[in-house]
Design a protein around this motif. Sequence first.
Motif, PDB file in Angstrom:
ATOM      1  N   LEU A 134      16.913 -16.413 -36.686  1.00  0.00           N
ATOM      2  CA  LEU A 134      16.724 -17.653 -37.439  1.00  0.00           C
ATOM      3  C   LEU A 134      17.944 -18.562 -37.330  1.00  0.00           C
ATOM      4  CD1 LEU A 134      15.006 -16.642 -40.804  1.00  0.00           C
ATOM      5  CD2 LEU A 134      14.064 -18.110 -39.024  1.00  0.00           C
ATOM      6  N   MET A 135      19.114 -17.978 -37.477  1.00  0.00           N
ATOM      7  CA  MET A 135      20.341 -18.777 -37.413  1.00  0.00           C
ATOM      8  C   MET A 135      20.481 -19.462 -36.060  1.00  0.00           C
ATOM      9  SD  MET A 135      23.033 -16.282 -39.412  1.00  0.00           S
ATOM     10  CE  MET A 135      22.968 -16.107 -41.192  1.00  0.00           C
ATOM     11  N   ARG A 136      20.103 -18.758 -34.995  1.00  0.00           N
ATOM     12  CA  ARG A 136      20.163 -19.371 -33.666  1.00  0.00           C
ATOM     13  C   ARG A 136      19.191 -20.546 -33.574  1.00  0.00           C
ATOM     14  NH1 ARG A 136      16.690 -18.703 -29.860  1.00  0.00           N
ATOM     15  NH2 ARG A 136      15.902 -16.775 -30.796  1.00  0.00           N
ATOM     16  N   GLN A 137      17.965 -20.365 -34.071  1.00  0.00           N
ATOM     17  CA  GLN A 137      16.970 -21.435 -34.005  1.00  0.00           C
ATOM     18  C   GLN A 137      17.422 -22.662 -34.783  1.00  0.00           C
ATOM     19  OE1 GLN A 137      14.173 -21.960 -32.446  1.00  0.00           O
ATOM     20  NE2 GLN A 137      13.304 -19.998 -31.825  1.00  0.00           N
ATOM     21  N   VAL A 138      17.946 -22.447 -35.972  1.00  0.00           N
ATOM     22  CA  VAL A 138      18.355 -23.578 -36.803  1.00  0.00           C
ATOM     23  C   VAL A 138      19.592 -24.257 -36.219  1.00  0.00           C
ATOM     24  CG1 VAL A 138      19.214 -24.225 -39.094  1.00  0.00           C
ATOM     25  CG2 VAL A 138      17.303 -22.611 -38.873  1.00  0.00           C
ATOM     26  N   ARG A 139      20.516 -23.481 -35.682  1.00  0.00           N
ATOM     27  CA  ARG A 139      21.715 -24.052 -35.075  1.00  0.00           C
ATOM     28  C   ARG A 139      21.352 -24.911 -33.859  1.00  0.00           C
ATOM     29  NH1 ARG A 139      24.804 -19.590 -32.185  1.00  0.00           N
ATOM     30  NH2 ARG A 139      23.094 -20.008 -30.732  1.00  0.00           N
ATOM     31  N   ASP A 140      20.426 -24.440 -33.037  1.00  0.00           N
ATOM     32  CA  ASP A 140      20.115 -25.134 -31.789  1.00  0.00           C
ATOM     33  C   ASP A 140      19.093 -26.252 -31.951  1.00  0.00           C
ATOM     34  OD1 ASP A 140      21.810 -23.305 -30.654  1.00  0.00           O
ATOM     35  OD2 ASP A 140      20.232 -22.065 -29.757  1.00  0.00           O
ATOM     36  N   TRP A 141      18.271 -26.166 -33.002  1.00  0.00           N
ATOM     37  CA  TRP A 141      17.116 -27.073 -33.083  1.00  0.00           C
ATOM     38  C   TRP A 141      17.082 -27.911 -34.359  1.00  0.00           C
ATOM     39  CZ3 TRP A 141      11.842 -25.910 -35.276  1.00  0.00           C
ATOM     40  CH2 TRP A 141      10.896 -26.876 -34.889  1.00  0.00           C
ATOM     41  N   GLN A 142      17.652 -27.410 -35.443  1.00  0.00           N
ATOM     42  CA  GLN A 142      17.739 -28.108 -36.724  1.00  0.00           C
ATOM     43  C   GLN A 142      16.370 -28.512 -37.281  1.00  0.00           C
ATOM     44  OE1 GLN A 142      20.563 -31.326 -36.137  1.00  0.00           O
ATOM     45  NE2 GLN A 142      22.285 -29.932 -36.361  1.00  0.00           N
ATOM     46  N   PRO A 143      15.538 -27.524 -37.603  1.00  0.00           N
ATOM     47  CA  PRO A 143      14.231 -27.824 -38.218  1.00  0.00           C
ATOM     48  C   PRO A 143      14.397 -28.355 -39.635  1.00  0.00           C
ATOM     49  CG  PRO A 143      14.639 -25.475 -38.263  1.00  0.00           C
ATOM     50  CD  PRO A 143      15.751 -26.083 -37.459  1.00  0.00           C
ATOM     51  N   GLN A 144      13.340 -28.949 -40.148  1.00  0.00           N
ATOM     52  CA  GLN A 144      13.348 -29.485 -41.503  1.00  0.00           C
ATOM     53  C   GLN A 144      12.655 -28.560 -42.501  1.00  0.00           C
ATOM     54  OE1 GLN A 144      11.511 -33.061 -39.537  1.00  0.00           O
ATOM     55  NE2 GLN A 144      12.456 -34.087 -41.283  1.00  0.00           N
ATOM     56  N   VAL A 145      11.737 -27.740 -41.994  1.00  0.00           N
ATOM     57  CA  VAL A 145      10.888 -26.920 -42.873  1.00  0.00           C
ATOM     58  C   VAL A 145      10.774 -25.502 -42.320  1.00  0.00           C
ATOM     59  CG1 VAL A 145       8.621 -26.695 -43.980  1.00  0.00           C
ATOM     60  CG2 VAL A 145       9.496 -28.962 -43.401  1.00  0.00           C
ATOM     61  N   LEU A 146      10.848 -24.505 -43.223  1.00  0.00           N
ATOM     62  CA  LEU A 146      10.490 -23.132 -42.893  1.00  0.00           C
ATOM     63  C   LEU A 146       9.097 -22.894 -43.458  1.00  0.00           C
ATOM     64  CD1 LEU A 146      11.382 -20.345 -41.740  1.00  0.00           C
ATOM     65  CD2 LEU A 146      12.067 -19.747 -44.079  1.00  0.00           C
ATOM     66  N   PHE A 147       8.177 -22.464 -42.612  1.00  0.00           N
ATOM     67  CA  PHE A 147       6.761 -22.325 -42.973  1.00  0.00           C
ATOM     68  C   PHE A 147       6.419 -20.841 -43.000  1.00  0.00           C
ATOM     69  CE2 PHE A 147       2.225 -22.502 -42.588  1.00  0.00           C
ATOM     70  CZ  PHE A 147       1.802 -23.794 -42.902  1.00  0.00           C
ATOM     71  N   ARG A 173      16.940 -22.246 -47.850  1.00  0.00           N
ATOM     72  CA  ARG A 173      17.266 -23.176 -48.941  1.00  0.00           C
ATOM     73  C   ARG A 173      18.766 -23.468 -48.964  1.00  0.00           C
ATOM     74  NH1 ARG A 173      12.897 -24.371 -51.699  1.00  0.00           N
ATOM     75  NH2 ARG A 173      11.200 -22.878 -52.023  1.00  0.00           N
ATOM     76  N   GLU A 174      19.587 -22.458 -48.702  1.00  0.00           N
ATOM     77  CA  GLU A 174      21.037 -22.691 -48.617  1.00  0.00           C
ATOM     78  C   GLU A 174      21.363 -23.673 -47.500  1.00  0.00           C
ATOM     79  OE1 GLU A 174      23.279 -19.128 -48.178  1.00  0.00           O
ATOM     80  OE2 GLU A 174      22.348 -18.131 -49.886  1.00  0.00           O
ATOM     81  N   ALA A 175      20.597 -23.602 -46.402  1.00  0.00           N
ATOM     82  CA  ALA A 175      20.841 -24.462 -45.245  1.00  0.00           C
ATOM     83  C   ALA A 175      20.228 -25.845 -45.393  1.00  0.00           C
ATOM     84  CB  ALA A 175      20.298 -23.787 -43.986  1.00  0.00           C
ATOM     85  N   GLY A 176      19.568 -26.105 -46.530  1.00  0.00           N
ATOM     86  CA  GLY A 176      19.006 -27.421 -46.782  1.00  0.00           C
ATOM     87  C   GLY A 176      17.601 -27.633 -46.251  1.00  0.00           C
ATOM     88  N   LEU A 177      16.924 -26.563 -45.842  1.00  0.00           N
ATOM     89  CA  LEU A 177      15.552 -26.687 -45.365  1.00  0.00           C
ATOM     90  C   LEU A 177      14.574 -26.655 -46.535  1.00  0.00           C
ATOM     91  CD1 LEU A 177      17.113 -25.560 -42.790  1.00  0.00           C
ATOM     92  CD2 LEU A 177      14.911 -24.554 -42.130  1.00  0.00           C
ATOM     93  N   LYS A 178      13.466 -27.382 -46.399  1.00  0.00           N
ATOM     94  CA  LYS A 178      12.352 -27.229 -47.308  1.00  0.00           C
ATOM     95  C   LYS A 178      11.606 -25.949 -46.920  1.00  0.00           C
ATOM     96  CE  LYS A 178      12.486 -31.450 -49.284  1.00  0.00           C
ATOM     97  NZ  LYS A 178      12.552 -31.721 -50.744  1.00  0.00           N
ATOM     98  N   VAL A 179      10.840 -25.411 -47.845  1.00  0.00           N
ATOM     99  CA  VAL A 179      10.014 -24.244 -47.562  1.00  0.00           C
ATOM    100  C   VAL A 179       8.566 -24.596 -47.887  1.00  0.00           C
ATOM    101  CG1 VAL A 179       9.560 -21.814 -48.058  1.00  0.00           C
ATOM    102  CG2 VAL A 179      11.917 -22.680 -48.091  1.00  0.00           C
ATOM    103  N   ALA A 180       7.651 -24.269 -46.974  1.00  0.00           N
ATOM    104  CA  ALA A 180       6.215 -24.477 -47.190  1.00  0.00           C
ATOM    105  C   ALA A 180       5.543 -23.112 -47.234  1.00  0.00           C
ATOM    106  CB  ALA A 180       5.625 -25.332 -46.074  1.00  0.00           C
TER     107      ALA A 180
END
Length: 379
Positions: free
Chosen positions: A96-109, A126-133
Amino acid sequence: MTPPLPRVLFLAMSRNQEKHFRALAEQMPVDGRVINAKHPGRGPWLTALGWLWRRRDQLPGWLRFRVSKGQLNDGAHGRWFRFGLGLRIAHLMAGLMRQVRDWQPQVLFVLNGAHYKQQAAISWAREAGLKVAYLELGFLPNTMALDGAGVNYANSIPRQAAFYRNYSPRGEVADATLVRRPPRKPVGEPIELPARYLFVPFQVYDDTQILIHSPWVPSMEALYQALVETVDALPDDCVYVVKEHPTSKKAYPELHGRHPRILFANANDTQQLIERSLGVITVNSTVGIESLLLGRPVITLGNACYNIEELVAHADNRDTLRGLVSDPQALPFDGALVRHFVAWLREQYLVPGRWPEYGPDYPQRMRERLDQILSGEPF
Protein backbone atom coordinates in the motif's frame (compact mmCIF):
# COMPACT_ATOMS: atom_id res chain seq x y z
CA MET A 1 -11.74 21.11 -19.87
CA THR A 2 -12.87 17.77 -18.48
CA PRO A 3 -11.93 17.41 -14.80
CA PRO A 4 -9.59 14.52 -13.98
CA LEU A 5 -11.16 11.29 -12.77
CA PRO A 6 -10.90 10.59 -9.04
CA ARG A 7 -8.00 8.29 -8.18
CA VAL A 8 -9.32 5.28 -6.30
CA LEU A 9 -7.24 2.47 -4.80
CA PHE A 10 -9.40 -0.64 -4.49
CA LEU A 11 -8.32 -3.10 -1.78
CA ALA A 12 -9.54 -6.57 -2.80
CA MET A 13 -9.60 -9.41 -0.26
CA SER A 14 -10.24 -12.15 -2.85
CA ARG A 15 -10.05 -12.89 -6.56
CA ASN A 16 -13.81 -12.37 -6.88
CA GLN A 17 -13.58 -8.94 -5.26
CA GLU A 18 -10.71 -8.13 -7.58
CA LYS A 19 -12.87 -8.90 -10.62
CA HIS A 20 -15.72 -6.83 -9.21
CA PHE A 21 -13.48 -3.86 -8.46
CA ARG A 22 -11.78 -3.92 -11.87
CA ALA A 23 -15.14 -3.86 -13.62
CA LEU A 24 -16.41 -1.14 -11.31
CA ALA A 25 -13.32 1.04 -11.80
CA GLU A 26 -13.81 0.93 -15.56
CA GLN A 27 -17.56 1.49 -15.58
CA MET A 28 -17.98 4.20 -12.91
CA PRO A 29 -15.61 5.55 -14.35
CA VAL A 30 -12.64 6.37 -12.11
CA ASP A 31 -8.87 6.33 -12.37
CA GLY A 32 -8.62 3.11 -10.41
CA ARG A 33 -6.02 0.59 -9.37
CA VAL A 34 -6.73 -2.70 -7.63
CA ILE A 35 -4.39 -4.18 -5.03
CA ASN A 36 -4.95 -7.74 -3.82
CA ALA A 37 -4.43 -8.01 -0.05
CA LYS A 38 -2.83 -11.45 -0.39
CA HIS A 39 -0.44 -10.38 -3.16
CA PRO A 40 0.18 -6.65 -2.71
CA GLY A 41 3.57 -6.64 -4.38
CA ARG A 42 6.85 -5.31 -3.06
CA GLY A 43 7.24 -2.19 -1.02
CA PRO A 44 9.13 -0.54 1.85
CA TRP A 45 8.99 -3.52 4.23
CA LEU A 46 11.04 -1.97 7.04
CA THR A 47 8.97 1.22 6.89
CA ALA A 48 5.79 -0.85 7.16
CA LEU A 49 7.16 -2.80 10.13
CA GLY A 50 8.15 0.43 11.85
CA TRP A 51 4.70 1.92 11.30
CA LEU A 52 3.07 -1.19 12.72
CA TRP A 53 5.39 -1.30 15.74
CA ARG A 54 4.58 2.30 16.64
CA ARG A 55 0.87 1.41 16.58
CA ARG A 56 1.14 -1.92 18.39
CA ASP A 57 -1.38 -0.72 20.99
CA GLN A 58 -4.00 -0.63 18.20
CA LEU A 59 -3.18 -4.13 16.94
CA PRO A 60 -5.47 -6.05 19.37
CA GLY A 61 -8.42 -3.98 18.16
CA TRP A 62 -7.61 -4.68 14.51
CA LEU A 63 -7.26 -8.40 15.22
CA ARG A 64 -10.27 -8.70 17.53
CA PHE A 65 -12.79 -9.87 14.94
CA ARG A 66 -10.43 -12.42 13.35
CA VAL A 67 -9.30 -13.81 16.71
CA SER A 68 -12.90 -14.06 17.95
CA LYS A 69 -13.88 -16.01 14.83
CA GLY A 70 -10.97 -18.39 15.45
CA GLN A 71 -12.03 -18.96 19.03
CA LEU A 72 -15.66 -19.60 18.07
CA ASN A 73 -14.75 -22.03 15.30
CA ASP A 74 -12.07 -23.94 17.25
CA GLY A 75 -9.37 -22.47 15.03
CA ALA A 76 -6.02 -20.81 15.71
CA HIS A 77 -6.17 -17.71 17.88
CA GLY A 78 -3.12 -17.77 20.19
CA ARG A 79 -0.09 -15.55 20.59
CA TRP A 80 1.93 -16.92 17.66
CA PHE A 81 -1.13 -16.86 15.43
CA ARG A 82 -1.61 -13.17 16.24
CA PHE A 83 2.08 -12.56 15.57
CA GLY A 84 1.64 -14.13 12.13
CA LEU A 85 -1.35 -11.90 11.43
CA GLY A 86 0.79 -8.89 12.30
CA LEU A 87 3.39 -9.94 9.72
CA ARG A 88 0.66 -10.29 7.11
CA ILE A 89 -0.48 -6.75 7.91
CA ALA A 90 3.07 -5.47 7.43
CA HIS A 91 3.28 -7.27 4.09
CA LEU A 92 0.11 -5.55 2.89
CA MET A 93 1.15 -2.17 4.29
CA ALA A 94 4.41 -2.27 2.34
CA GLY A 95 2.48 -2.73 -0.91
CA LEU A 96 0.00 0.00 0.00
CA MET A 97 2.74 2.44 0.92
CA ARG A 98 4.41 1.88 -2.45
CA GLN A 99 1.14 2.48 -4.32
CA VAL A 100 0.35 5.67 -2.43
CA ARG A 101 3.92 6.98 -2.71
CA ASP A 102 4.06 6.40 -6.48
CA TRP A 103 0.49 7.22 -7.45
CA GLN A 104 -1.12 9.35 -4.70
CA PRO A 105 -4.73 8.08 -4.75
CA GLN A 106 -7.54 10.06 -3.15
CA VAL A 107 -9.71 7.19 -1.90
CA LEU A 108 -9.20 3.72 -0.40
CA PHE A 109 -12.13 1.53 -1.46
CA VAL A 110 -12.98 -1.57 0.66
CA LEU A 111 -15.75 -4.13 1.01
CA ASN A 112 -17.08 -4.19 4.60
CA GLY A 113 -13.83 -3.12 6.29
CA ALA A 114 -13.89 -5.43 9.35
CA HIS A 115 -11.07 -7.74 8.17
CA TYR A 116 -7.90 -7.26 10.22
CA LYS A 117 -5.85 -6.24 7.16
CA GLN A 118 -8.53 -3.74 6.17
CA GLN A 119 -8.59 -2.29 9.68
CA ALA A 120 -4.87 -1.51 9.55
CA ALA A 121 -5.05 -0.23 5.97
CA ILE A 122 -7.96 2.07 6.81
CA SER A 123 -6.11 3.48 9.82
CA TRP A 124 -3.03 4.17 7.72
CA ALA A 125 -5.07 5.65 4.84
CA ARG A 126 -6.77 8.13 7.15
CA GLU A 127 -3.38 9.15 8.59
CA ALA A 128 -2.18 9.71 5.01
CA GLY A 129 -5.16 11.97 4.26
CA LEU A 130 -7.10 9.54 2.06
CA LYS A 131 -10.87 9.24 2.14
CA VAL A 132 -12.27 5.75 2.71
CA ALA A 133 -15.26 4.32 0.81
CA TYR A 134 -16.96 1.31 2.42
CA LEU A 135 -19.00 -1.01 0.21
CA GLU A 136 -21.53 -3.38 1.75
CA LEU A 137 -24.71 -5.31 0.94
CA GLY A 138 -27.71 -2.99 1.00
CA PHE A 139 -30.62 -3.11 3.44
CA LEU A 140 -33.18 -3.66 0.68
CA PRO A 141 -33.25 -6.55 -1.81
CA ASN A 142 -30.83 -6.28 -4.74
CA THR A 143 -29.01 -3.20 -3.44
CA MET A 144 -25.56 -2.19 -2.21
CA ALA A 145 -24.45 0.61 0.10
CA LEU A 146 -21.41 2.86 -0.34
CA ASP A 147 -20.56 4.99 2.69
CA GLY A 148 -17.68 7.19 3.77
CA ALA A 149 -18.01 6.45 7.49
CA GLY A 150 -18.42 2.68 7.72
CA VAL A 151 -20.95 -0.12 7.41
CA ASN A 152 -23.85 -1.31 9.56
CA TYR A 153 -23.97 0.61 12.87
CA ALA A 154 -20.90 2.67 11.85
CA ASN A 155 -22.50 4.05 8.69
CA SER A 156 -23.53 7.67 8.22
CA ILE A 157 -27.28 7.44 7.71
CA PRO A 158 -29.12 10.03 9.85
CA ARG A 159 -30.54 8.75 13.14
CA GLN A 160 -33.27 11.35 13.68
CA ALA A 161 -36.89 10.61 12.77
CA ALA A 162 -37.43 14.26 11.80
CA PHE A 163 -34.91 13.93 8.97
CA TYR A 164 -37.02 11.27 7.27
CA ARG A 165 -40.33 12.96 8.03
CA ASN A 166 -39.02 16.03 6.18
CA TYR A 167 -37.95 13.98 3.15
CA SER A 168 -40.26 14.09 0.13
CA PRO A 169 -40.37 10.65 -1.54
CA ARG A 170 -40.32 10.55 -5.33
CA GLY A 171 -43.02 7.91 -5.32
CA GLU A 172 -40.96 4.89 -6.35
CA VAL A 173 -42.28 1.64 -4.89
CA ALA A 174 -39.79 -0.49 -2.98
CA ASP A 175 -39.86 -4.19 -3.76
CA ALA A 176 -41.21 -5.98 -0.68
CA THR A 177 -40.33 -9.48 -1.94
CA LEU A 178 -37.50 -10.86 0.16
CA VAL A 179 -34.61 -12.75 -1.38
CA ARG A 180 -34.82 -16.41 -0.39
CA ARG A 181 -31.60 -17.90 0.98
CA PRO A 182 -31.31 -21.68 0.56
CA PRO A 183 -30.27 -23.41 3.79
CA ARG A 184 -26.82 -24.97 4.11
CA LYS A 185 -28.33 -28.18 5.53
CA PRO A 186 -31.71 -29.97 5.41
CA VAL A 187 -34.22 -28.26 7.72
CA GLY A 188 -37.17 -30.65 7.75
CA GLU A 189 -40.77 -29.65 7.16
CA PRO A 190 -42.52 -26.33 7.86
CA ILE A 191 -44.46 -26.12 11.10
CA GLU A 192 -48.04 -24.95 11.46
CA LEU A 193 -47.72 -21.41 12.71
CA PRO A 194 -49.60 -20.34 15.84
CA ALA A 195 -52.20 -17.60 15.61
CA ARG A 196 -50.21 -15.08 17.68
CA TYR A 197 -46.43 -14.93 17.91
CA LEU A 198 -43.37 -12.71 17.81
CA PHE A 199 -40.84 -13.75 15.19
CA VAL A 200 -37.16 -13.98 16.23
CA PRO A 201 -34.68 -14.61 13.39
CA PHE A 202 -31.28 -15.90 14.48
CA GLN A 203 -28.23 -14.28 12.90
CA VAL A 204 -24.84 -15.63 11.81
CA TYR A 205 -23.04 -16.31 15.08
CA ASP A 206 -19.57 -15.15 13.95
CA ASP A 207 -20.60 -12.11 11.92
CA THR A 208 -19.50 -8.56 12.77
CA GLN A 209 -23.09 -7.72 13.68
CA ILE A 210 -22.88 -10.10 16.65
CA LEU A 211 -19.19 -10.01 17.56
CA ILE A 212 -18.84 -6.21 17.32
CA HIS A 213 -22.29 -4.59 17.44
CA SER A 214 -24.21 -6.64 20.01
CA PRO A 215 -23.31 -5.49 23.55
CA TRP A 216 -25.60 -7.73 25.63
CA VAL A 217 -26.47 -10.59 23.24
CA PRO A 218 -23.06 -12.04 22.27
CA SER A 219 -24.35 -15.30 20.78
CA MET A 220 -27.48 -17.08 19.58
CA GLU A 221 -27.45 -19.13 22.77
CA ALA A 222 -27.60 -15.84 24.70
CA LEU A 223 -30.47 -14.68 22.48
CA TYR A 224 -32.36 -17.90 23.22
CA GLN A 225 -31.74 -17.41 26.94
CA ALA A 226 -33.14 -13.88 26.70
CA LEU A 227 -36.28 -15.39 25.16
CA VAL A 228 -36.52 -17.97 27.97
CA GLU A 229 -36.25 -15.22 30.58
CA THR A 230 -38.93 -13.04 28.97
CA VAL A 231 -41.41 -15.59 27.56
CA ASP A 232 -43.58 -15.44 30.69
CA ALA A 233 -44.09 -11.71 30.02
CA LEU A 234 -45.86 -12.51 26.75
CA PRO A 235 -49.68 -12.61 26.71
CA ASP A 236 -50.93 -16.11 27.52
CA ASP A 237 -51.96 -16.82 23.93
CA CYS A 238 -48.67 -15.65 22.41
CA VAL A 239 -45.36 -17.47 21.77
CA TYR A 240 -41.94 -16.86 20.25
CA VAL A 241 -41.20 -18.38 16.82
CA VAL A 242 -37.51 -18.69 15.99
CA LYS A 243 -35.78 -19.38 12.67
CA GLU A 244 -32.10 -20.19 12.49
CA HIS A 245 -30.11 -18.29 9.87
CA PRO A 246 -30.15 -20.41 6.70
CA THR A 247 -26.51 -19.75 5.78
CA SER A 248 -24.99 -20.14 9.24
CA LYS A 249 -22.40 -22.90 9.63
CA LYS A 250 -23.72 -23.57 13.12
CA ALA A 251 -27.05 -25.21 13.98
CA TYR A 252 -28.82 -25.33 17.35
CA PRO A 253 -30.69 -28.66 17.59
CA GLU A 254 -30.13 -28.73 21.36
CA LEU A 255 -32.44 -25.72 21.72
CA HIS A 256 -35.37 -27.23 19.80
CA GLY A 257 -38.25 -28.31 21.98
CA ARG A 258 -36.60 -27.07 25.16
CA HIS A 259 -39.44 -24.65 25.95
CA PRO A 260 -43.09 -25.19 24.91
CA ARG A 261 -43.58 -21.50 24.07
CA ILE A 262 -40.44 -21.12 21.95
CA LEU A 263 -40.97 -22.82 18.61
CA PHE A 264 -38.43 -23.34 15.82
CA ALA A 265 -39.58 -22.91 12.22
CA ASN A 266 -36.41 -23.43 10.19
CA ALA A 267 -38.27 -24.71 7.12
CA ASN A 268 -40.89 -21.95 7.01
CA ASP A 269 -40.63 -19.07 4.56
CA THR A 270 -39.12 -15.97 6.21
CA GLN A 271 -41.44 -13.54 4.48
CA GLN A 272 -44.47 -15.50 5.65
CA LEU A 273 -43.03 -15.67 9.18
CA ILE A 274 -42.73 -11.88 9.20
CA GLU A 275 -46.10 -11.13 7.64
CA ARG A 276 -48.06 -13.41 10.00
CA SER A 277 -46.27 -12.20 13.13
CA LEU A 278 -47.32 -9.55 15.63
CA GLY A 279 -43.80 -8.13 15.39
CA VAL A 280 -40.16 -9.03 14.93
CA ILE A 281 -37.32 -9.17 17.48
CA THR A 282 -33.83 -8.94 16.01
CA VAL A 283 -30.39 -8.13 17.32
CA ASN A 284 -29.54 -5.84 14.40
CA SER A 285 -30.20 -7.80 11.21
CA THR A 286 -31.39 -6.31 7.92
CA VAL A 287 -34.47 -8.47 8.57
CA GLY A 288 -35.46 -5.58 10.83
CA ILE A 289 -35.71 -3.18 7.89
CA GLU A 290 -37.34 -5.85 5.74
CA SER A 291 -39.93 -6.32 8.49
CA LEU A 292 -40.71 -2.60 8.53
CA LEU A 293 -41.10 -2.76 4.75
CA LEU A 294 -43.59 -5.61 5.25
CA GLY A 295 -45.57 -3.60 7.79
CA ARG A 296 -44.47 -5.17 11.06
CA PRO A 297 -43.14 -3.42 14.18
CA VAL A 298 -39.58 -4.20 15.21
CA ILE A 299 -37.67 -4.56 18.48
CA THR A 300 -33.87 -4.36 18.22
CA LEU A 301 -31.54 -5.73 20.89
CA GLY A 302 -28.17 -4.58 19.55
CA ASN A 303 -26.55 -1.62 17.86
CA ALA A 304 -28.40 -1.15 14.56
CA CYS A 305 -28.10 1.76 12.16
CA TYR A 306 -31.91 1.92 12.12
CA ASN A 307 -32.18 2.33 15.90
CA ILE A 308 -34.20 5.47 15.32
CA GLU A 309 -36.70 6.57 17.93
CA GLU A 310 -40.27 6.27 16.62
CA LEU A 311 -39.13 3.93 13.83
CA VAL A 312 -38.30 0.87 15.99
CA ALA A 313 -38.39 -0.06 19.66
CA HIS A 314 -35.05 -0.83 21.29
CA ALA A 315 -34.25 -3.03 24.30
CA ASP A 316 -30.75 -2.83 25.73
CA ASN A 317 -31.52 -5.25 28.57
CA ARG A 318 -33.93 -8.05 29.50
CA ASP A 319 -36.17 -5.88 31.68
CA THR A 320 -36.84 -3.48 28.81
CA LEU A 321 -37.52 -6.43 26.52
CA ARG A 322 -40.01 -7.85 29.03
CA GLY A 323 -41.89 -4.57 29.06
CA LEU A 324 -42.06 -4.39 25.28
CA VAL A 325 -43.24 -7.97 24.68
CA SER A 326 -45.90 -7.83 27.40
CA ASP A 327 -48.24 -6.12 24.93
CA PRO A 328 -47.12 -6.86 21.35
CA GLN A 329 -50.03 -4.98 19.81
CA ALA A 330 -48.83 -1.80 21.52
CA LEU A 331 -45.43 -1.92 19.80
CA PRO A 332 -44.78 1.35 17.95
CA PHE A 333 -45.26 1.37 14.18
CA ASP A 334 -45.51 4.62 12.22
CA GLY A 335 -46.41 3.70 8.66
CA ALA A 336 -45.73 7.18 7.27
CA LEU A 337 -42.28 7.31 8.89
CA VAL A 338 -41.48 3.84 7.56
CA ARG A 339 -42.49 4.87 4.03
CA HIS A 340 -40.28 7.97 4.18
CA PHE A 341 -37.35 6.03 5.67
CA VAL A 342 -37.51 3.26 3.06
CA ALA A 343 -37.98 5.81 0.26
CA TRP A 344 -34.88 7.74 1.36
CA LEU A 345 -32.84 4.55 1.53
CA ARG A 346 -33.99 3.50 -1.94
CA GLU A 347 -33.86 6.88 -3.66
CA GLN A 348 -30.89 8.60 -2.02
CA TYR A 349 -28.64 6.19 -0.16
CA LEU A 350 -28.61 2.70 -1.63
CA VAL A 351 -27.16 1.69 -4.99
CA PRO A 352 -29.48 -0.48 -7.11
CA GLY A 353 -28.02 -3.81 -8.21
CA ARG A 354 -25.43 -6.32 -7.04
CA TRP A 355 -22.34 -7.87 -8.55
CA PRO A 356 -22.14 -9.61 -10.98
CA GLU A 357 -25.61 -8.92 -12.41
CA TYR A 358 -26.52 -5.25 -12.55
CA GLY A 359 -27.72 -2.56 -14.91
CA PRO A 360 -26.22 0.81 -15.89
CA ASP A 361 -27.65 2.45 -12.75
CA TYR A 362 -25.18 0.50 -10.61
CA PRO A 363 -21.88 2.10 -11.72
CA GLN A 364 -23.60 5.47 -12.21
CA ARG A 365 -24.97 5.57 -8.66
CA MET A 366 -21.65 4.26 -7.31
CA ARG A 367 -19.90 7.21 -8.91
CA GLU A 368 -22.48 9.65 -7.52
CA ARG A 369 -22.03 8.25 -4.00
CA LEU A 370 -18.25 8.33 -4.40
CA ASP A 371 -18.39 11.99 -5.43
CA GLN A 372 -20.48 12.72 -2.31
CA ILE A 373 -17.89 10.99 -0.14
CA LEU A 374 -15.04 12.93 -1.76
CA SER A 375 -16.82 16.23 -1.30
CA GLY A 376 -17.81 15.50 2.30
CA GLU A 377 -21.38 16.34 1.32
CA PRO A 378 -23.81 15.55 4.17
CA PHE A 379 -27.15 13.93 3.53
